[in-house]
Motif scaffolding. Structure first.
Motif, mmCIF file in Angstrom:
data_model
loop_
_atom_site.group_PDB
_atom_site.id
_atom_site.type_symbol
_atom_site.label_atom_id
_atom_site.label_comp_id
_atom_site.label_asym_id
_atom_site.label_seq_id
_atom_site.Cartn_x
_atom_site.Cartn_y
_atom_site.Cartn_z
ATOM 1 N N UNK A 1 -32.862 -96.751 -41.802
ATOM 2 C CA UNK A 1 -31.763 -97.957 -41.954
ATOM 3 C C UNK A 1 -30.603 -97.891 -40.949
ATOM 4 N N UNK A 2 -30.152 -98.950 -40.492
ATOM 5 C CA UNK A 2 -28.889 -98.696 -39.676
ATOM 6 C C UNK A 2 -27.893 -99.820 -40.143
ATOM 7 N N UNK A 3 -26.656 -99.530 -39.892
ATOM 8 C CA UNK A 3 -25.529 -100.278 -40.107
ATOM 9 C C UNK A 3 -24.475 -100.140 -39.025
ATOM 10 N N UNK A 4 -23.293 -101.242 -39.172
ATOM 11 C CA UNK A 4 -22.432 -100.849 -37.947
ATOM 12 C C UNK A 4 -21.680 -99.176 -38.326
ATOM 13 N N UNK A 5 -21.267 -98.754 -37.436
ATOM 14 C CA UNK A 5 -21.083 -97.335 -37.289
ATOM 15 C C UNK A 5 -19.580 -97.061 -37.750
ATOM 16 N N UNK A 6 -18.702 -98.049 -37.834
ATOM 17 C CA UNK A 6 -17.333 -97.696 -38.072
ATOM 18 C C UNK A 6 -17.038 -98.116 -39.646
ATOM 19 N N UNK A 7 -16.361 -97.320 -40.221
ATOM 20 C CA UNK A 7 -15.969 -97.759 -41.703
ATOM 21 C C UNK A 7 -14.965 -99.256 -41.665
ATOM 22 N N UNK A 8 -15.410 -100.064 -42.648
ATOM 23 C CA UNK A 8 -14.586 -101.102 -42.565
ATOM 24 C C UNK A 8 -13.176 -101.068 -43.118
ATOM 25 N N UNK A 9 -12.886 -99.871 -43.852
ATOM 26 C CA UNK A 9 -11.381 -99.643 -44.561
ATOM 27 C C UNK A 9 -10.554 -98.920 -43.371
#
Length: 475
Positions: free
Chosen positions: A404-412
């Protein structure tokens, strides 16, 4: 001189704007280097140790409560209730703290149950204090931002004395809870509680007021203070233990610095204190790496102690240092403790990086929007890696044999790489504030994160891992 140098420690005053203008809010903090594989080991959670520690704590509360009841009418009731209060209104603080981070237990609902239980024991509104503590970790001892500064300068020993029995902080907290029950939330609290969470504050305030009123009514009906000795008053007469441990964390140290080695304190404590305090005496280590659970903080200390100030050798030594410093600050609020390292200077902050540990995985080629990340054999089950392509950063996960992959920077936090995080039950935990996202969907699953991550397609072609970085096929 004191009146000139005194600062406004409120969360909506001139110091708040000053902190923002100086770049002290949600900033990059110094982090000691730790081998990534070793850090992953230290971040691992289990239920067993917390079940023993918290179970023993609850048993001791019950035992002290029974002893207190059995000794009512005799002088033995005084020490029995003193112990009961210290365990209820004192040791609950460290349990509250660890469960607020979600690190005490591996099982999420156990953290939630103990967090709410300990919150009531301490008469802390759960939602308010959860977000207050998030702010404390984001902007530790930053004036105008941190709502948990115990000693504003110049320090007041009178107020400190009142708080031995929670007479100042506790009465303020009760008034705040009553206001919340009537739907009134202060500007200071609104500054760190997201709008989506504010309805919980009102509900919790009403629940607390109702429960406390029930105890008061029971005391009135029985014409006895005994019910209040068990619920309500222990938060006050047992608070001295919260203060005893909490004072060692930051008191007398530097304000407005982006280095926990300068504003936090590690103290060597005996096993009894470490049980009551759940190893929070390793406080620099906790602030640097809040995803490391309390049983592993002493091991983390071993890994990084060469890069830290010399720990206080005992609680007594820490208090000697603290009160000597606070006494100086009464007359000179600008005074700050120096020379805490073996040498005259502390190791320089590395600064400038938004990642503490993770290095980007090698990108072998980018073809038609697909990044080649190498052979499948190079990735292990349960791993998370950081991927940088051009100006974008991604996080790549292996869960139950699937990629799986997501954006790497926390959105908070907006500044923290999830490649430094920990995979728990199909979720990625942010290493800064312990918020979590579902890896497959990117949806937030644990506060303080509220905004979802974008997910990105991963394919396995000819035994190689390929990540789509082109944009159009992303979620």
């Amino acid at each position: 001189m004191t009146s000139v140098l005194a600062r406004d420690y409120g969360l909506a005053g001139p110091e708040t704007k000053r902190a923002i203008d100086r770049g002290l809010t949600e900033a990059d903090w110094y982090t000691s280097a730790v081998d990534p594989a070793r850090l992953k080991e230290l971040m691992a959670r289990s239920d067993g140790r917390a079940i023993v520690d918290i179970g023993l704590w609850l048993l001791l509360i019950v035992a002290a409560g029974l002893l207190g009841f059995a000794s009512l009418g005799s002088w033995w009731a005084i020490p029995a209730f003193a112990v009961y209060g210290a365990l209820w209104g004192g040791a609950a603080d460290s349990r509250w703290h660890e469960c607020s981070h979600g690190t005490a237990f591996r099982t999420g609902w156990l953290n939630t149950v103990v967090y709410y239980m300990a919150s009531f024991m301490l008469l802390r509104d759960p939602t308010v204090w959860r977000w207050s503590h998030v702010r404390h970790h984001s902007d530790t001892i930053v004036v105008g931002r941190d709502p948990e500064i115990i000693f504003p300068r110049p320090p007041s020993f009178f107020n400190y004395g009142l708080n031995i029995f929670n007479l100042k902080a506790g009465t303020f907290g009760l008034r705040r809870t009553v206001r919340h029950a009537f739907g009134k939330i202060s500007a200071a609290d609104l500054s760190y509680i997201p709008e989506s969470e504010r309805h919980k504050v009102v509900v919790e305030g009403r629940a607390y007021v109702a429960m406390l009123l029930m105890v008061v009514v029971l005391s009135a009906a029985t014409r006895s203070i005994v019910p209040l000795l068990y619920v309500g008053l222990p938060t006050f007469y047992g608070f001295w233990l919260v203060l005893f441990f909490g004072t060692t964390q930051h008191a007398g140290l530097q304000e407005d610095v982006l280095d926990h080695r300068l504003n936090s304190r590690t103290v060597y404590m005996n096993p009894v204190f470490r049980f009551l305090y759940l190893n929070m005496n390793y406080h620099i280590e906790h602030h640097m790496f809040p995803t490391v659970p309390y049983p592993n903080l002493s091991s983390l200390h071993t890994e990084i102690k060469h890069d830290l100030p010399t720990p206080s050798p005992s609680t007594l030594a820490a208090y000697r240092e603290i009160f000597q410093t606070l006494n100086r600050q009464r007359h000179d609020p600008s005074f700050e403790l120096q020379g805490r390292f073996d040498g005259a200077d502390y190791p320089p902050s590395k600064g400038g990086s938004i990642s503490a540990i993770a290095e980007s995985l090698p990108v072998h080629a980018v073809d038609d929007g697909w990044a080649d990340l190498g052979s499948v054999d190079g990735f292990s089950e349960g791993s998370v890696g950081r991927v940088d392509v051009a100006e974008s950063t991604y996080a790549l996960y292996v869960v139950a044999g699937q990629f799986y992959a997501t954006d790497g920077i926390c959105t908070h936090s907006r500044r923290v790489h999830l490649g430094d995080g920990l995979i728990i039950d199909g979720q990625i935990e942010c290493p800064k504030h312990n918020g979590r996202f579902d890896i497959a969907s990117g949806e937030p699953t644990r506060a303080p994160v509220c905004e979802a991550l974008s997910t990105h397609e991963v394919r396995i072609e000819n035994g190689r891992v390929r990540l789509f970085v082109g944009g159009e096929q992303d979620r």
